[in-house]
Design an enzyme around this catalytic site. Structure first.
Site, PDB file in Angstrom:
ATOM      1  CE  LYS A  53     -15.412  18.895  60.216  1.00 35.84           C
ATOM      2  NZ  LYS A  53     -14.505  17.885  60.811  1.00 35.84           N
ATOM      3  NE  ARG A 109     -10.454  19.756  56.337  1.00 42.06           N
ATOM      4  CZ  ARG A 109     -11.497  18.947  56.244  1.00 42.06           C
ATOM      5  NH1 ARG A 109     -12.603  19.337  55.649  1.00 42.06           N
ATOM      6  NH2 ARG A 109     -11.439  17.742  56.743  1.00 42.06           N
ATOM      7  NE  ARG A 157     -15.329   8.741  59.734  1.00 39.66           N
ATOM      8  CZ  ARG A 157     -15.157  10.054  59.789  1.00 39.66           C
ATOM      9  NH1 ARG A 157     -15.802  10.778  60.681  1.00 39.66           N
ATOM     10  NH2 ARG A 157     -14.332  10.656  58.952  1.00 39.66           N
ATOM     11  NE  ARG A 216     -15.349  -1.049  57.701  1.00 40.12           N
ATOM     12  CZ  ARG A 216     -15.584  -0.962  59.014  1.00 40.12           C
ATOM     13  NH1 ARG A 216     -15.042   0.001  59.722  1.00 40.12           N
ATOM     14  NH2 ARG A 216     -16.357  -1.839  59.623  1.00 40.12           N
ATOM     15  NE  ARG A 273      -9.157  12.502  57.440  1.00 37.80           N
ATOM     16  CZ  ARG A 273     -10.074  11.554  57.688  1.00 37.80           C
ATOM     17  NH1 ARG A 273      -9.738  10.274  57.686  1.00 37.80           N
ATOM     18  NH2 ARG A 273     -11.309  11.895  57.921  1.00 37.80           N
TER      19      ARG A 273
HETATM   20  P1  AMP Z   1     -13.657  15.366  55.338  1.00 38.82           P
HETATM   21  O1  AMP Z   1     -14.718  14.532  54.691  1.00 38.82           O
HETATM   22  O2  AMP Z   1     -14.149  16.726  55.735  1.00 38.82           O
HETATM   23  O3  AMP Z   1     -12.960  14.641  56.454  1.00 38.82           O
HETATM   24  O4  AMP Z   1     -12.547  15.630  54.198  1.00 38.82           O
HETATM   25  C1  AMP Z   1     -11.843  14.549  53.618  1.00 38.82           C
HETATM   26  C2  AMP Z   1     -10.633  15.081  52.881  1.00 38.82           C
HETATM   27  O5  AMP Z   1     -11.062  15.969  51.830  1.00 38.82           O
HETATM   28  C3  AMP Z   1      -9.675  15.925  53.716  1.00 38.82           C
HETATM   29  O6  AMP Z   1      -8.737  15.115  54.431  1.00 38.82           O
HETATM   30  C4  AMP Z   1      -8.999  16.764  52.642  1.00 38.82           C
HETATM   31  O7  AMP Z   1      -8.043  16.013  51.915  1.00 38.82           O
HETATM   32  C5  AMP Z   1     -10.165  17.054  51.692  1.00 38.82           C
HETATM   33  N1  AMP Z   1     -10.891  18.299  52.056  1.00 38.82           N
HETATM   34  C6  AMP Z   1     -12.180  18.405  52.457  1.00 38.82           C
HETATM   35  N2  AMP Z   1     -12.516  19.681  52.680  1.00 38.82           N
HETATM   36  C7  AMP Z   1     -11.399  20.414  52.427  1.00 38.82           C
HETATM   37  C8  AMP Z   1     -11.096  21.801  52.494  1.00 38.82           C
HETATM   38  N3  AMP Z   1     -12.005  22.726  52.887  1.00 38.82           N
HETATM   39  N4  AMP Z   1      -9.850  22.190  52.146  1.00 38.82           N
HETATM   40  C9  AMP Z   1      -8.921  21.310  51.740  1.00 38.82           C
HETATM   41  N5  AMP Z   1      -9.134  19.979  51.678  1.00 38.82           N
HETATM   42  C10 AMP Z   1     -10.361  19.529  52.016  1.00 38.82           C
END
Ligand code: AMP
Length: 216
Positions: A13, A88, A127, A160, A172
């Site tokens: 994404k 989400r 990554r 990282r 996740r």
């Molecule tokens: P990401 O960078 O999108 O993988 O997000 C990293 C972490 O941020 C996720 O594992 C969640 O803990 C938190 N997070 C990011 N976006 C959301 C969202 N829309 N709702 C809830 N938690 C989020």
């Protein structure tokens, strides 16, 4: 044009959103990036969010909805935005619908990036990124052309993410399947859902997304 990129962690994404920013001039709104910035600043929101993020769980809906609501009011979002990592949960999707209709905005497309879970752990745990400009790399799939030098900005610092470890990735992915995947039928019903094959190469995925955006 306002878009959502939907898919599990590691689907690409963020990578695709950055490419669309360059080619179609939309703004990338990544709640993950915003939350990591809040954690790094030591703000109250960051302190609240950190516990859930470190476990690979979702942060409270009220926190992320407030962050997005404030962000889409900024002038750079007027030409459109790409939501990367938001919504989400169903509560977030409903809050987004309300907020867009209050602002006389609409959602043009939701693009699902489909992937097999089997590849995601390998993609995520390998990554890393340039700490100066954010350019993304991978131990196996994309090393900098010159060792320890960022291709994009020439920087020498790489980082990282804390949550890119095998244990947190499992949590996740589980959060994705139980809380986020149910949004697919929600958007299919609204007639805005398009799908791309996230197992293809990065350029091919960008092509598929661009075709959906252009309606061809
Ligand atoms: P990401 O960078 O999108 O993988 O997000 C990293 C972490 O941020 C996720 O594992 C969640 O803990 C938190 N997070 C990011 N976006 C959301 C969202 N829309 N709702 C809830 N938690 C989020």
């Amino acid at each position: 044009m306002n878009l959502i990129l939907l898919g599990p962690p590691g689907a690409g994404k963020g990578t695709q959103a950055k490419r669309l920013v360059n080619c179609v001039g939309l703004v990338q709104l990544s709640t993950g990036d915003m939350l990591r910035a809040a954690v790094a600043n030591g703000s109250a929101v960051g302190l609240d969010a950190k516990v859930a993020m470190d476990r690979g769980a979702l942060v409270d809906d009220s926190i992320v909805v407030a962050i997005i609501e404030e962000r889409i009011d900024e002038p750079d979002c007027r030409n459109g935005f790409i939501l990367d990592g938001f919504p989400r949960t169903e509560a977030q999707a409903e809050a987004l619908d309300k907020m867009l209709s209050n602002k006389n905005l609409k959602l043009d497309k939701v693009i699902e990036i489909r992937t097999d879970d089997a590849v995601l752990t390998e993609r995520i745990t390998g990554r890393f990124a340039c700490a100066d400009c954010g350019e993304g790399y991978h131990d196996q799939f994309r090393q900098p052309l010159v060792k320890n030098v960022c291709d994009s900005c020439g920087g020498h610092n790489f980082s990282r993410r804390n949550d890119d470890n095998a244990e947190t990735v499992r949590a996740r992915l589980s959060a994705y399947h139980s809380q986020t995947a149910p949004l697919l039928p929600y958007y299919r019903q609204q007639g805005v859902l398009g799908e791309v094959d996230g197992m293809l190469g990065v350029d091919e995925v960008t092509d598929q997304i661009t075709k959906i955006i252009n309606g061809s």
